[in-house]
Design an enzyme around this catalytic site. Structure first.
Site, PDB file in Angstrom:
ATOM      1  N   GLY A  44    -127.143 -55.049 -85.271  1.00 23.10           N
ATOM      2  CA  GLY A  44    -127.022 -55.782 -84.005  1.00 23.10           C
ATOM      3  C   GLY A  44    -125.907 -56.812 -84.039  1.00 23.10           C
ATOM      4  O   GLY A  44    -125.171 -56.985 -83.067  1.00 23.10           O
ATOM      5  N   CYS A  45    -125.765 -57.468 -85.167  1.00 24.81           N
ATOM      6  CA  CYS A  45    -124.741 -58.500 -85.307  1.00 24.81           C
ATOM      7  C   CYS A  45    -123.343 -57.879 -85.339  1.00 24.81           C
ATOM      8  O   CYS A  45    -122.387 -58.449 -84.811  1.00 24.81           O
ATOM      9  CB  CYS A  45    -125.006 -59.331 -86.564  1.00 24.81           C
ATOM     10  SG  CYS A  45    -126.626 -60.126 -86.525  1.00 24.81           S
ATOM     11  N   THR A  46    -123.242 -56.702 -85.934  1.00 23.25           N
ATOM     12  CA  THR A  46    -121.966 -55.989 -85.971  1.00 23.25           C
ATOM     13  C   THR A  46    -121.582 -55.551 -84.560  1.00 23.25           C
ATOM     14  O   THR A  46    -120.423 -55.716 -84.142  1.00 23.25           O
ATOM     15  CB  THR A  46    -122.058 -54.771 -86.918  1.00 23.25           C
ATOM     16  OG1 THR A  46    -122.368 -55.259 -88.232  1.00 23.25           O
ATOM     17  CG2 THR A  46    -120.758 -53.998 -86.962  1.00 23.25           C
TER      18      THR A  46
END
EC number: 1.11.1.24
Length: 158
Positions: A44-46
């Site tokens: 998700g952060c990527t």
């Protein structure tokens, strides 16, 4: 202490990728997007970072600086930035001072266990250093577009 829309965001200085110090006060005159994410190099952060990366030219056109923040160490942040070709700085907030300022450390549940972690959140600060918008409990899909629209509207109003 909680931040309020329309009120000044207290100044902070933090260490960022490229082994640089970033201070909010040094960014006066430009809008600032500060987005908090749970952990470098996770899916998700990527995706979220990639969405900011892919829209950076539009943020630049709206006179808006992008800063990503997590509790990861500087080395992990630098690796994340390099691997994903992020064109903005990531702040290493191991001591959680910036996280505490923005009140993004929340009790979370993972696999039935509770732990304190970063609640995905984004903040838009105007050119005078006042909080213009905040997004909490962010869902990644479509989020960056919404932040960009807000940054563009704020820029156009200035």
């Amino acid at each position: 202490m909680s931040l309020e829309i329309g009120k000044p965001v207290p100044d902070f200085t933090a260490i960022a990728t490229g082994d640089r110090q970033v201070s909010l006060s040094e960014l006066r005159g430009r809008q600032v997007v500060i987005y908090f994410y749970p952990r470098a190099s996770t899916p998700g952060c990527t995706t979220e970072g990639g969405d900011f990366r892919d829209n950076k030219a539009a943020f630049d056109a709206a006179n808006t600086v992008i800063l990503g923040v997590s509790r990861d160490g500087l080395k992990a942040q630098q690796n994340f930035k390099d691997k994903q070709a992020f064109n903005f700085d990531l702040i290493s907030d191991k001591d959680e001072s910036v996280c505490q300022l923005f009140d993004v450390i929340k009790l979370k549940k993972l696999y039935g266990k509770e732990h304190l972690g970063i609640e995905r959140s984004t903040f838009l600060i105007d050119r005078e250093g006042k909080l213009a918008r905040e997004w909490r409990k962010v869902k990644v899909k479509g989020h960056v577009e919404e932040v960009l629209e807000a940054a563009q509207a704020l820029h156009d109003d200035a």
